[in-house]
Design an enzyme around this catalytic site. Sequence first.
Site, short mmCIF file in Angstrom:
data_model
loop_
_atom_site.label_atom_id
_atom_site.label_comp_id
_atom_site.label_asym_id
_atom_site.label_seq_id
_atom_site.Cartn_x
_atom_site.Cartn_y
_atom_site.Cartn_z
N ASP A 44 -9.29 3.27 -2.13
CA ASP A 44 -10.14 3.74 -1.03
C ASP A 44 -11.50 4.20 -1.53
OD1 ASP A 44 -8.10 3.19 0.71
OD2 ASP A 44 -7.33 5.23 0.78
N ASP A 56 0.85 -1.19 0.00
CA ASP A 56 0.00 0.00 0.00
C ASP A 56 0.89 1.25 0.00
OD1 ASP A 56 -2.42 1.40 0.06
OD2 ASP A 56 -2.58 1.32 2.24
N GLU A 92 2.49 4.70 -4.29
CA GLU A 92 2.45 5.56 -5.47
C GLU A 92 3.80 6.23 -5.79
OE1 GLU A 92 -1.25 4.38 -4.23
OE2 GLU A 92 0.08 5.63 -3.04
#
Length: 787
Positions: free
Chosen positions: A482, A405, A408
């Site tokens: 999300d 997670d 990015e």
Amino acid sequence: MQDTSFAIHPGNEQASNSNQYYDIGALLDYEKTDLFHFRCKRGWVSLSFYADDIVRITMKPLSKPTLESSFALIKASQDVHTICEAHDQYLLIKAAGLHLKINKNPFRISAYDPLGRLLVAEGERGMAFTQKQEIICFKEMDAADHFYGFGEKTGFLDKRGENMTMWNTDVFAPHNPETDALYESIPYFMTIRNGFAHGIFFDNTYRSVFDLKSSQTRYSFGAEGGELDYYILAGPTPKDVITQYTTLTGRMDIPPKWALGYHQSRYSYKNEQEVRELVRNFKNKEIPVDAIYLDIHYMDGYRVFTFDYDRFPHAHSLIQELKAEGINIVPIVDPGVKQDAEYPIYQEGVRENHFCKYLDGNIYVGEVWPGISAFPDFSNTNVRKWWGQKQKFYTDMGIEGIWNDMNEPAVFNETKTMDLSVIHENDGNPKTHRELHNIYGLLMGEATYTGLKEQLSGKRPFVLTRAGYAGVQRYAAVWTGDNRSFWEHMQMAIPMCMNLGLSGVPFTGPDVGGFAHDTTGELLTRWTQLGTFTPYFRNHSNLGTVAQEPWAFGEEVEMITKKYIDLRYKWLPHLYTLFREAHQTGLPVMRPLVLEYPNDPHTSNLSDQFLIGENVLIAPITRPSTYHRVVYLPEGTWYDYWTDTKFAGGKHIMVSAPLDTLPIFVKEGAIIPEAPAKLSTKVPDEQIMIHLYPSQQQSEYILYEDDGSTFSYQNNQYLERKITCHHDENQVEINIEDIYTGYSPSWKSMIVHVHGVDTMKTIYVNGQEVKGSYLKDKQIFTFELNQ
């Protein structure tokens, strides 16, 4: 400052040419070596073939292209036989599967198939660049063009009329149809025009933009920097395009079976007691589950590769005990490494030069969950190897899956990511973060997957990632990030997952029930029904929201959600066979109808129903208090999965869908394997059921099976059982044969259900008549075959 020299600063000029596009200009000359090089007035274009039906086109302003490729590409160019014909105004380059016409003045490329069908063309505008070295390519748009792919994008299935940015971004704010850049950047798309398809893969890792909005007659794709480097994929079918694209960027390994089961997560199950209570509820209620996720609270101060021993004092034994019950623990692992001089991972990263740095040598730090943190420079092979070796912390405890997670990479600042001037060493070919930002998550995925694979002694790893780039399918499943517990987000998940599948990522799904906000019993029920048939099936929810485990809303919701989680396990033989097909061909498990019916105008933007494989249609309910819906059935005859009622295709029908019913339709000619329901994939199947929906045309299905756990299938240890079936007025003929027997399945008998038998027809299996029972009201004939 107007009384200083600043008054004449050139930046104060009203007009600027910095955003003016300069066309590549006329062709001056060209040469043919192992590829074609074209020298134009304002730059160079190189052209090389990667197959008879795949061509790479690379433009660099003012100098020859470097022909570097991103980490996405795994295929090398091929020595493809071509013929080059020189004409006064143009060149014609012909390969067996693709023809290119190159106009000389101005330099323009058009691509055709060997029959002369136009694929892509450049007209008034072609390849160009700005003074800032931004690059762009314009293509003509046909009125019949529909556009698909682009990875993870919100909105409807067909992306015509959209303007989309590729820049991996942490987006917690509610996603909506105009939310553009999300966590994944896959700069690839497919065009379907009048039933034929072709594709473009724009392999540029800078921030890029696909503009299908500004004009009805032209579209463009471009990037902030780098070379204009793209591939034309000739098709001609949508499936051909996906296979061509995944030939370039790779395909997934077959996932472990447990990764296809039901997964339960929350941010967070904060301690060992909560996890054990959760598992106890699943067992007591006999609801299947294969994985429990641990979010960031399991760690010591959010330090990766640690457990908080106050919260999880017996982590190793907990993991081992749950594995014995068929439940895998999947911990979250983020890239941020806490800046802590006493933390061994940080110490190693600093000493061994593993972290991202500025040009002056200072380590870049930014704030994420642990506080101020450093970030591994995954562009270096040795850093990826180091990170991979660190997975041993988890594998030694019995963990076989990791959840990546915040990759990015996300940073808690105004830009949401690292400083763009940070330098990635890139194995001696330094690049800025501005250039490599979009592949950070892909590189972390490679490090994680490869490390797990090395540590697991032949077992298949599972990696889930939030961020990625083209090629992410080689290493990880992708969830859509999300989302919220909104009906609109459930609706939006369907085209998002379908476009990810068309973008080469078969293993994808949303957070079932919605992550943020409070779900309701009705929404959880309907979303669980959808999740039963999304390739990745995980229920996940946020801190402070209402609980959304299957039993959280009372007996009725629990009963229905259990029914559909059970159904997931019943359908695993079929899903597993489809994942094997994805491994071989790149084709998605969850498919938009346009993939199978590209000539049907009703499918071009059909965003609220989908196919599993070729011939199972799923039509979820995506609105509250809704118990009927319109379903479009394509050509053919379709069976209601629940009632065996037949419907003629090629039209819309209204179907009833009470809360406990997900509309499912099976096409005549389908062959579907099912297994008994079970509490986890660890439980072997003692029997398998085969559902046959015979048509007058012979249909075929190859059932695939292996051990579901190791890579032994790569050494030919698998089973392929070919089943064929058709009927005429008097009989049904079935043939069953093993075409490869490198593996012996756990099941020893097959129960065969022949649907749509309107009379007591004679049933033949391998030429021998069989006897069985007949269910008259559903017209199903059933018999058993021993292994």
